[in-house]
Structure formats: structure tokens, C-alpha cells
Design an enzyme around this catalytic site. Structure first.
Site, mmCIF file in Angstrom:
data_model
loop_
_atom_site.group_PDB
_atom_site.id
_atom_site.type_symbol
_atom_site.label_atom_id
_atom_site.label_comp_id
_atom_site.label_asym_id
_atom_site.label_seq_id
_atom_site.Cartn_x
_atom_site.Cartn_y
_atom_site.Cartn_z
ATOM 1 N N TYR A 53 5.428 -5.700 -1.327
ATOM 2 C CA TYR A 53 5.128 -7.133 -1.366
ATOM 3 C C TYR A 53 6.261 -7.936 -0.737
ATOM 4 O O TYR A 53 6.032 -8.859 0.033
ATOM 5 C CB TYR A 53 4.913 -7.599 -2.814
ATOM 6 C CG TYR A 53 3.666 -7.026 -3.439
ATOM 7 C CD1 TYR A 53 2.454 -7.701 -3.347
ATOM 8 C CD2 TYR A 53 3.695 -5.816 -4.117
ATOM 9 C CE1 TYR A 53 1.295 -7.186 -3.920
ATOM 10 C CE2 TYR A 53 2.543 -5.286 -4.694
ATOM 11 C CZ TYR A 53 1.353 -5.975 -4.591
ATOM 12 O OH TYR A 53 0.214 -5.462 -5.143
ATOM 13 N N ASP A 63 -6.901 -0.962 -2.908
ATOM 14 C CA ASP A 63 -5.835 -1.935 -3.172
ATOM 15 C C ASP A 63 -4.849 -1.982 -1.986
ATOM 16 O O ASP A 63 -5.273 -2.146 -0.856
ATOM 17 C CB ASP A 63 -5.192 -1.571 -4.530
ATOM 18 C CG ASP A 63 -4.150 -2.560 -4.999
ATOM 19 O OD1 ASP A 63 -4.532 -3.580 -5.582
ATOM 20 O OD2 ASP A 63 -2.951 -2.318 -4.770
ATOM 21 N N HIS A 84 -11.075 -3.514 -11.200
ATOM 22 C CA HIS A 84 -10.251 -3.159 -10.046
ATOM 23 C C HIS A 84 -10.135 -1.651 -9.785
ATOM 24 O O HIS A 84 -10.175 -1.216 -8.640
ATOM 25 C CB HIS A 84 -8.860 -3.776 -10.243
ATOM 26 C CG HIS A 84 -8.003 -3.724 -9.026
ATOM 27 N ND1 HIS A 84 -8.323 -4.395 -7.858
ATOM 28 C CD2 HIS A 84 -6.843 -3.071 -8.778
ATOM 29 C CE1 HIS A 84 -7.379 -4.167 -6.948
ATOM 30 N NE2 HIS A 84 -6.482 -3.366 -7.480
#
Ligand SMILES: *[C@@H]1O[C@H](CO)[C@@H](O)[C@H](O)[C@H]1NC(C)=O
Ligand SMILES: *[C@@H]1O[C@H](CO)[C@@H](O)[C@H](O)[C@H]1NC(C)=O
Length: 339
Positions: free
Chosen positions: A261, A155, A316
Site C-alpha cells: 500500500y 484482492d 470478501h
């Protein structure tokens, strides 16, 4: 320039839209259950036992790049160095099955990335810029007395490992990226594949202040139950989820991860083509809800040396839900490259 303006406008409109949607979700919670506070959290003062289980290694702290990093060390320090970089919103514990497997043949270091777990939480958004995140690991390798390492990543950890490979190929003997994308591939696919555009909805939401933290912490960090608990899968249980919640229910624990982010949103990809031979494996989970497999094609256009694998039947958190298969893929790739 036209492309930049288009993306800038769409991005900001979407950020507001997803922010609005989040407020609607909050409201729906109150309407359905007016007497329950969705932000009430269980008090977790004692770390769950697996977090200090010696089979995973020794807990250490190190100061690198001006910051304290915590990591879990196992295996023989005379063996090749293998560094594990976790994703969002996780910490070293995501690698427990890989630690048990690879400590037999490698010197394993599973890091809490800056701002996560027991590593230092700096407040500034700008402290989470990609160049600082990659330098943390570069200096970590140096402090550990090594010139090279094998990077195993997942990730967000994969985006960072990939950026380390791009900026400092000389310190990477191999790069393994699980369920992750290079920043260039993610920008390409977000704007070129409407499926990826939708799958990356949280990239837009997470640009906002305050609201994303409220969203992620709702219903006693239900996000961790949703990502980690898969019916019928025995590799991740409720106690494992408690390990995550132990760290993420601490005050301010979600802001640094979301700052990753906020600090790194880009509109235009850097389209450099990399020809240097650093063995690189990208493993895609067929049932990943956040990454479309077209990302693999975008990454193949970036690198001369790249291998890709698609693992079916898994989502995931693949290295936790199907560790035997993932460990074998990693092992075979390393063996093929004589590492
Ligand atoms: C956009 O995606 C299509 C397939 O979905 C692909 O054929 C094309 O090469 C992509 N373009 C870019 C610029 O990545
Ligand atoms: C991935 O993207 C392609 C192209 O847009 C689409 O056909 C496919 O359904 C997507 N896969 C998933 C799992 O969403």
C-alpha cells in the site's frame, strides 16, 4: 492540477485522521483492560499440519527478478499453466480449495507473493512497487518454461494480475479477478463514490509508518479471525486461521504486505482503454466490506473485453467461503473460452 492538489490535501488529512483514530483504539484497549497487553502473541513455532499436506502439492522455491519466491505446485506440468495470486494479508493457502479442484486439469502454481509467507522479505518500501510485483510473475512464467498462463487472483493479487494483463497481455491467456479492482478503477471509485471512499479507509491508514503494523497485529492477529471466520461456514475453521497466524506472527511479517500500500498509493488514474482481447472475468462478492460493486462499472469503462459476475450471500474471502460456487464460475468461464 487542481484535482491533484485537492486529492493530495484530502489524502494527507485523512491519513492523519485515521492514524489518530487508531491511537484512540489503542487507548480504549488499555482503558478497558489495563493489565492485558494487546500485542501479546501466542508463540507459534510449529507449522499447522495443513501447510504441509501433500494433497495441496509440492513446496518449491525459485529465484526470479532477483528475489526468492516460494510456491506450491500441483497438477500435471504438461497441462495449461494456472497461477494463483493471493491478496492482503494472506498467502498461498487461500487457494487450497481451488488447487484441489483445478489440479485435475491444470498445472497449478500458488505463489507466496514477494514479502509474504515463505517468499523473501525485502525491507525497502520501494521493493514493493507495482512494476516489480508484476515482473516477479512475468519472470516466474518464463522460468517455468511457459509463454502464457491463466491468472486467478484475489484482492491485491487481482490488482497485480490486472496490471500484468495491461503491461504484458501476450503472456496472459485469461484473467480471473475475485473481489478485486484494477488500480485505475479503485482510484476512480475512491474519489467518485463516497461509499467506496469509506470502504477504502485502510488505504489511507496504511500510508503511515509503524502504526498500521501495530493495528493489524492487535489481539493476537484478530484481523484474521474477523476476515476468515464466518458463523455457520464450515469451509474455514480455527485451524485454517492458525495457518495464517503461523506466518503473520513472525517478526516483521506484516511490514512487506503493508508496504504494498505504501509503495503504490496514486492520486490520479491512468485512463488507458484496453482493446486487446484477453478473456477477463471479474467476480464481485455482494457482501464484500471493502469493495463496492460500482467498481465493476468503472472497470467496464476500461476494457473492451470484460465479463462481470456478482455472487450473492458471500463476502470478501469468497473463494474460501463458497468454493464450490466460485470454482464453477471459474470453470465455466474457462470452458467458454476453450481454455
Ligand atoms: C461517478 O459515479 C457515477 C455513479 O455513482 C457515474 O454515473 C459516473 O459515471 C462516475 N464518474 C466517473 C468519472 O467515474
Ligand atoms: C455502493 O455504492 C452505492 C453508490 O454510492 C451505494 O448506493 C451502495 O449502498 C453501496 N453499496 C454498499 C454495499 O455499500
Amino acid at each position: 492540477m487542481k484535482q491533484y492538489i485537492y486529492r493530495f490535501v484530502v489524502t494527507n488529512a485523512l491519513t492523519l485522521f485515521y492514524g489518530f483514530l487508531t491511537l484512540v483504539i489503542f487507548l480504549r484497549n488499555y482503558v478497558r483492560n489495563p493489565f492485558r497487553n494487546p500485542w501479546e502473541q501466542k508463540l507459534r513455532l510449529v507449522p499447522p499440519a495443513p501447510l504441509s499436506d501433500p494433497k495441496y502439492g509440492i513446496h518449491k522455491n525459485i529465484k526470479v527478478n532477483g528475489i526468492k519466491l516460494h510456491y506450491v505446485e500441483s497438477g500435471d506440468p504438461s497441462k495449461p499453466l494456472m497461477i494463483f495470486l493471493h491478496g492482503f494479508p494472506e498467502f498461498w493457502y487461500s487457494w487450497r480449495y481451488q488447487i484441489l479442484e483445478f489440479k485435475k486439469d491444470y498445472w497449478c502454481i500458488a505463489v507466496d507473493m514477494r514479502g509474504y509467507g515463505d517468499s523473501e522479505r525485502v525491507e525497502d518500501v520501494s521493493a514493493y512497487k507495482l512494476n516489480l510485483l508484476i515482473d516477479d510473475i512475468k519472470y516466474l512464467v518464463k522460468e517455468l518454461g511457459r509463454e502464457k498462463c491463466i491468472l486467478v487472483s484475489h484482492d491485491w493479487g487481482g490488482a497485480i494480475a490486472n496490471a500484468i494483463r495491461n503491461s504484458y497481455p501476450e503472456i496472459v491467456s485469461a484473467l480471473i479477478m475475485l473481489a478485486s479492482m484494477s488500480t485505475a478503477a479503485s482510484i476512480h471509485e475512491i474519489w467518485n463514490n463516497s461509499k467506496q471512499f469509506l470502504m477504502s479507509w485502510y488505504f489511507f491508514l496504511f500510508r503511515l509508518p509503524w502504526l498500521p503494523e501495530q493495528f493489524v497485529s492487535m489481539n493476537d492477529l484478530e484481523i484474521h479471525d474477523k476476515i476468515l471466520l464466518v458463523p455457520g461456514n464450515t469451509y474455514v475453521d480455527k485451524q485454517d486461521v492458525e495457518c495464517y497466524k503461523y506466518w503473520f506472527c513472525k517478526p516483521y511479517a506484516l511490514t512487506p504486505p503493508i508496504n504494498y500500500y505504501r509503495a503504490n498509493f496514486d492520486y490520479i488514474a491512468n485512463d488507458k482503454y484496453y482493446k486487446d482481447n484477453v478473456p477477463m472475468l471479474v467476480v464481485h462478492a455482494a457482501k464484500d466490506l471493502y469493495i463496492n460493486k460500482t467498481v465493476l462499472e468503472a472497470m467496464k469503462k476500461q476494457y473492451e473485453y470484460i465479463e462481470t459476475v456478482i455472487v450473492d450471500g458471500v463476502g470478501h474471502a469468497l473463494q474460501q467461503h463458497d468454493p464450490d460456487r466460485i470454482n464453477k464460475i471459474i470453470r465455466d468461464f474457462l470452458a467458454k473460452n476453450n481454455l
